[in-house]
Design an enzyme around this catalytic site. Structure first.
Site, PDB file in Angstrom:
ATOM      1  N   ASP A 187      83.371  55.544   6.078  1.00  0.00           N
ATOM      2  CA  ASP A 187      81.944  55.198   6.197  1.00  0.00           C
ATOM      3  C   ASP A 187      81.694  54.026   7.140  1.00  0.00           C
ATOM      4  O   ASP A 187      80.734  53.262   6.969  1.00  0.00           O
ATOM      5  CB  ASP A 187      81.343  54.874   4.814  1.00  0.00           C
ATOM      6  CG  ASP A 187      81.456  56.034   3.861  1.00  0.00           C
ATOM      7  OD1 ASP A 187      81.398  57.182   4.329  1.00  0.00           O
ATOM      8  OD2 ASP A 187      81.605  55.796   2.650  1.00  0.00           O
ATOM      9  N   LYS A 196      81.410  56.101  11.932  1.00  0.00           N
ATOM     10  CA  LYS A 196      82.098  56.938  12.931  1.00  0.00           C
ATOM     11  C   LYS A 196      81.134  57.900  13.621  1.00  0.00           C
ATOM     12  O   LYS A 196      81.167  58.056  14.839  1.00  0.00           O
ATOM     13  CB  LYS A 196      83.217  57.749  12.254  1.00  0.00           C
ATOM     14  CG  LYS A 196      84.331  56.926  11.681  1.00  0.00           C
ATOM     15  CD  LYS A 196      85.335  57.776  10.927  1.00  0.00           C
ATOM     16  CE  LYS A 196      84.823  58.369   9.644  1.00  0.00           C
ATOM     17  NZ  LYS A 196      84.522  57.421   8.569  1.00  0.00           N
ATOM     18  N   GLY A 213      81.039  62.346   4.892  1.00  0.00           N
ATOM     19  CA  GLY A 213      79.581  62.332   5.044  1.00  0.00           C
ATOM     20  C   GLY A 213      79.288  61.525   6.280  1.00  0.00           C
ATOM     21  O   GLY A 213      79.486  60.320   6.297  1.00  0.00           O
ATOM     22  N   HIS A 214      78.879  62.185   7.342  1.00  0.00           N
ATOM     23  CA  HIS A 214      78.715  61.528   8.641  1.00  0.00           C
ATOM     24  C   HIS A 214      77.235  61.535   9.035  1.00  0.00           C
ATOM     25  O   HIS A 214      76.654  62.602   9.240  1.00  0.00           O
ATOM     26  CB  HIS A 214      79.562  62.251   9.699  1.00  0.00           C
ATOM     27  CG  HIS A 214      81.035  62.077   9.478  1.00  0.00           C
ATOM     28  ND1 HIS A 214      81.987  62.611  10.306  1.00  0.00           N
ATOM     29  CD2 HIS A 214      81.717  61.384   8.531  1.00  0.00           C
ATOM     30  CE1 HIS A 214      83.194  62.265   9.869  1.00  0.00           C
ATOM     31  NE2 HIS A 214      83.058  61.524   8.792  1.00  0.00           N
ATOM     32  N   GLN A 217      87.139  60.090   7.005  1.00  0.00           N
ATOM     33  CA  GLN A 217      87.684  59.069   6.098  1.00  0.00           C
ATOM     34  C   GLN A 217      88.097  57.834   6.917  1.00  0.00           C
ATOM     35  O   GLN A 217      87.510  57.572   7.948  1.00  0.00           O
ATOM     36  CB  GLN A 217      88.847  59.614   5.261  1.00  0.00           C
ATOM     37  CG  GLN A 217      88.443  60.635   4.204  1.00  0.00           C
ATOM     38  CD  GLN A 217      88.106  62.004   4.744  1.00  0.00           C
ATOM     39  OE1 GLN A 217      88.888  62.636   5.436  1.00  0.00           O
ATOM     40  NE2 GLN A 217      86.940  62.509   4.425  1.00  0.00           N
TER      41      GLN A 217
HETATM   42  P1  GDP Z   1      80.812  57.596   8.733  1.00  0.00           P
HETATM   43  O1  GDP Z   1      81.261  58.366   7.542  1.00  0.00           O
HETATM   44  O2  GDP Z   1      81.868  56.657   9.234  1.00  0.00           O
HETATM   45  O3  GDP Z   1      80.254  58.450   9.825  1.00  0.00           O
HETATM   46  O4  GDP Z   1      79.633  56.657   8.220  1.00  0.00           O
HETATM   47  P2  GDP Z   1      78.425  57.064   7.240  1.00  0.00           P
HETATM   48  O5  GDP Z   1      77.464  57.888   7.983  1.00  0.00           O
HETATM   49  O6  GDP Z   1      78.938  57.584   5.950  1.00  0.00           O
HETATM   50  O7  GDP Z   1      77.838  55.628   6.902  1.00  0.00           O
HETATM   51  C1  GDP Z   1      77.417  54.740   7.873  1.00  0.00           C
HETATM   52  C2  GDP Z   1      75.935  54.398   7.618  1.00  0.00           C
HETATM   53  O8  GDP Z   1      75.584  53.269   8.390  1.00  0.00           O
HETATM   54  C3  GDP Z   1      74.990  55.505   8.036  1.00  0.00           C
HETATM   55  O9  GDP Z   1      73.883  55.512   7.163  1.00  0.00           O
HETATM   56  C4  GDP Z   1      74.558  55.095   9.446  1.00  0.00           C
HETATM   57  O10 GDP Z   1      73.274  55.606   9.793  1.00  0.00           O
HETATM   58  C5  GDP Z   1      74.526  53.604   9.294  1.00  0.00           C
HETATM   59  N1  GDP Z   1      74.838  52.827  10.518  1.00  0.00           N
HETATM   60  C6  GDP Z   1      75.751  53.083  11.496  1.00  0.00           C
HETATM   61  N2  GDP Z   1      75.811  52.060  12.372  1.00  0.00           N
HETATM   62  C7  GDP Z   1      74.921  51.139  11.939  1.00  0.00           C
HETATM   63  C8  GDP Z   1      74.557  49.833  12.401  1.00  0.00           C
HETATM   64  O11 GDP Z   1      75.054  49.308  13.380  1.00  0.00           O
HETATM   65  N3  GDP Z   1      73.629  49.169  11.660  1.00  0.00           N
HETATM   66  C9  GDP Z   1      73.040  49.697  10.542  1.00  0.00           C
HETATM   67  N4  GDP Z   1      72.148  48.969   9.886  1.00  0.00           N
HETATM   68  N5  GDP Z   1      73.376  50.916  10.091  1.00  0.00           N
HETATM   69  C10 GDP Z   1      74.308  51.615  10.768  1.00  0.00           C
HETATM   70  P1  IMO Z   2      83.854  59.598   5.680  1.00  0.00           P
HETATM   71  O1  IMO Z   2      84.416  60.600   6.659  1.00  0.00           O
HETATM   72  C1  IMO Z   2      84.500  57.040   2.204  1.00  0.00           C
HETATM   73  C2  IMO Z   2      87.284  58.512  -0.857  1.00  0.00           C
HETATM   74  C3  IMO Z   2      86.721  58.880  -2.215  1.00  0.00           C
HETATM   75  C4  IMO Z   2      87.898  58.497  -3.087  1.00  0.00           C
HETATM   76  C5  IMO Z   2      89.095  58.925  -2.244  1.00  0.00           C
HETATM   77  C6  IMO Z   2      89.659  60.290  -2.598  1.00  0.00           C
HETATM   78  O2  IMO Z   2      82.408  59.810   5.386  1.00  0.00           O
HETATM   79  O3  IMO Z   2      84.187  58.214   6.067  1.00  0.00           O
HETATM   80  P2  IMO Z   2      88.760  62.750  -2.107  1.00  0.00           P
HETATM   81  O4  IMO Z   2      87.495  63.440  -2.529  1.00  0.00           O
HETATM   82  O5  IMO Z   2      88.937  62.678  -0.632  1.00  0.00           O
HETATM   83  O6  IMO Z   2      89.972  63.301  -2.784  1.00  0.00           O
HETATM   84  O7  IMO Z   2      88.601  61.230  -2.652  1.00  0.00           O
HETATM   85  O8  IMO Z   2      88.639  58.936  -0.899  1.00  0.00           O
HETATM   86  N1  IMO Z   2      86.657  59.195   0.307  1.00  0.00           N
HETATM   87  C7  IMO Z   2      85.815  58.592   1.166  1.00  0.00           C
HETATM   88  N2  IMO Z   2      85.305  57.343   1.167  1.00  0.00           N
HETATM   89  N3  IMO Z   2      84.219  57.889   3.215  1.00  0.00           N
HETATM   90  C8  IMO Z   2      84.745  59.138   3.246  1.00  0.00           C
HETATM   91  O9  IMO Z   2      84.593  59.976   4.296  1.00  0.00           O
HETATM   92  C9  IMO Z   2      85.555  59.550   2.166  1.00  0.00           C
HETATM   93  N4  IMO Z   2      86.222  60.692   1.867  1.00  0.00           N
HETATM   94  C10 IMO Z   2      86.898  60.450   0.747  1.00  0.00           C
HETATM   95  O10 IMO Z   2      85.578  58.118  -2.518  1.00  0.00           O
HETATM   96  O11 IMO Z   2      87.965  57.105  -3.240  1.00  0.00           O
HETATM   97 MG    MG Z   3      80.713  58.674   5.542  1.00  0.00          MG
END
Ligand code: GDP
Ligand code: IMO
Ligand code: MG
Length: 458
Positions: free
Chosen positions: A13, A16, A40-41, A227
């Site tokens: 999270d 990416k 979750g991207h 991840q």
């Molecule tokens: P990922 O799994 O690495 O793609 O990240 P996620 O989408 O799960 O979580 C990142 C969250 O931070 C999302 O809600 C993005 O919209 C938000 N985000 C990304 N870059 C920034 C930033 O520079 N500032 C803020 N405030 N939010 C950001």
């Molecule tokens: P993105 O791509 C954050 C975590 C789960 C748990 C552990 C194992 O959005 O960054 P699983 O369901 O994979 O067997 O769970 O890994 N986890 C993540 N945490 N971002 C993710 O993906 C994750 N995918 C799995 O919360 O701790």
């Molecule tokens: Mg994510």
């Protein structure tokens, strides 16, 4: 032509998808390589929010081919929902290709995931992992155990598919029964496969010759990690990890492209740290500052909606991530979330709480990790200023520039991309990986790096 890997360099999270979305403009292909719908991207563009789980974030551009690679695991129910959703919003799926080597998450994999977690929960002394409940671990277990079903199996003749299901269920049934998970009949599983085959057949293909031809043609490839490094099954905080290789090596095995083809590996890190699920987290903050990061950063899981645990930036973990991935640069995200804090801390070492021993190495042992407290550097914040909305490096408050320089010095690699908000245009790029030979930057004296002209749009 350049091939660029983007991976999570903390616990997932990190933002990416936002970085992939920005970089994708210069790429011809965007490739997911590992993980499944546990990912979750989130991409925000022109005020619209897109949440991808299996489809590569590059799909928002019309002319990119998006690949769901061989190392991923695919829940076809989730994938089809995601496909319907994105199509209903006006995006074409014509350039989506699903590897015929990717494994399928079957209904009993999800049931097993939940069964494992509840078994751990009910037994005193055992700790749950806090999985996403999406069947990821059991799917990879069956893949490695040679009991998996691949997307390519859906393309086989009825007789071949049925024979494979019979084989799998013969070995699988006793294990499912032991965990009180319903065992499907061959007929029921066959019908499930037929339904998904009808919908997914047009997208399933051999991605190896496709990606080989892309390289021969001089196309640029962008790899979207899922991840994060500390969730990697080999290099993460085992057993509190996911079940795939989320590090750079997993990008090669998961895409079928060798390491010699890679030019740049960007590690995405937040300017602080978050973690969702269980497991050790040395810089975790449970009081006011942690609340600030959680609330201002809107730290809720994209897949499960769970609250993300928050803490200070961890330089020990960060340097380890540089080492195990061979990172050539960092994309630093969410700097804006630190707006308003009067001081900002960075962990520079770990100290054993009992012995006082100090280390800068990230330990493999979970027990050692649980026994440390961080040694912090404290830097001043930029109260009265905001980095949110800034688009020029020179306009960043000097305290923010100093923080970035300290992170670069700690990690030994430059910050190539800086993100100060979720939208595509809230991005400052100092070194564009698609436009520079940045492999040579690794190990360079980052403090003496020239400040390249900023690229804020192409
Ligand atoms: P990922 O799994 O690495 O793609 O990240 P996620 O989408 O799960 O979580 C990142 C969250 O931070 C999302 O809600 C993005 O919209 C938000 N985000 C990304 N870059 C920034 C930033 O520079 N500032 C803020 N405030 N939010 C950001
Ligand atoms: P993105 O791509 C954050 C975590 C789960 C748990 C552990 C194992 O959005 O960054 P699983 O369901 O994979 O067997 O769970 O890994 N986890 C993540 N945490 N971002 C993710 O993906 C994750 N995918 C799995 O919360 O701790
Ligand atoms: Mg994510």
């Amino acid at each position: 032509m350049s091939n660029v890997i983007v991976i999570g360099a903390q616990w997932g999270d990190e933002g990416k998808a936002k970085i992939v979305d920005w970089l994708a403009e210069a790429a011809h292909w965007v490739i997911r390589c590992q993980g499944g719908c546990n990912a979750g991207h989130t991409v925000k563009h022109h005020g619209e929010t897109f949440k991808f789980h299996l489809i590569p974030s590059g799909l928002l551009y019309e002319n990119k081919t998006c690949i769901i690679g061989s190392g991923t695991v695919i829940d076809p129910d989730v994938l089809r929902r995601e496909m319907t959703d994105i199509e209903s919003r006006g995006y074409s799926l014509q350039r989506l290709v699903i590897s015929n080597r990717a494994h399928l998450t079957l209904p009993y994999h999800k049931a097993m995931d939940l069964a494992y977690e509840s078994k751990l929960a009910e037994k005193a002394g055992c700790k749950t992992i806090g999985t996403t409940g999406r069947g990821i671990g059991p799917t990879y277990m069956d893949k490695v155990g040679r009991l998996g079903l691949r997307t390519g199996d859906l393309l086989e003749s009825d007789a071949v598919l049925r024979a494979r299901l019979e084989e799998i269920l013969t070995l699988k049934a006793p294990l499912l029964e032991a965990f009180e998970v319903d065992v499907p009949t061959v007929d029921a599983l066959f019908a499930w496969c037929q339904d998904h085959a009808a919908a997914l057949k047009p997208y399933i293909g051999d991605t190896v010759p496709l990606l080989d031809a892309a390289q021969q043609a001089g196309d640029s490839l962008l790899f979207e990690g899922a991840q994060g490094t500390l969730l990697d099954v080999d290099y993460g905080t085992y057993p509190f990890v996911t079940s795939s290789n989320a590090t750079a090596g997993g990008i090669c095995t998961g895409s079928g492209i060798g390491p010699t083809a890679m030019h740049h590996t960007v590690g995405v890190m937040k300017a602080y740290t978050t973690r969702v699920g269980e497991g050790p987290f040395p810089t975790e903050l449970t009081e006011a500052v942690g609340q600030h990061l959680q609330t201002i950063g809107q730290e809720f899981g994209t897949t499960t909606g769970r609250t993300r645990r928050c803490g200070w930036f961890d330089g020990v973990l960060g340097r380890y991530s540089v080492q195990v991935n061979g990172l050539t640069s960092i994309a630093l995200t969410k700097l804006d979330v630190l707006d308003g804090l009067d001081e900002i801390k960075l962990a520079v070492a770990y100290k054993n709480k009992a012995t006082g021993e100090v280390t800068t190495q990230f330990p493999a042992s979970l027990h050692q990790l649980q026994d440390v407290e961080p040694v912090y550097d404290t830097l001043p914040g930029w109260v009265g200023h905001k980095v949110e909305g800034i688009t020029e490096w020179q306009q960043l408050p000097p305290q923010a520039q100093a923080l970035i320089a300290r992170i670069e010095a700690l990690l030994g690699v430059p910050v190539s991309i800086l993100s100060v908000g979720p939208e595509r245009d809230q991005t400052m790029v100092r070194i564009d990986p698609f436009q520079s030979n940045t492999a040579s930057l690794k190990g360079s004296a980052v403090n003496s790096l020239p400040q390249p002209a900023l690229v804020t749009s192409r």
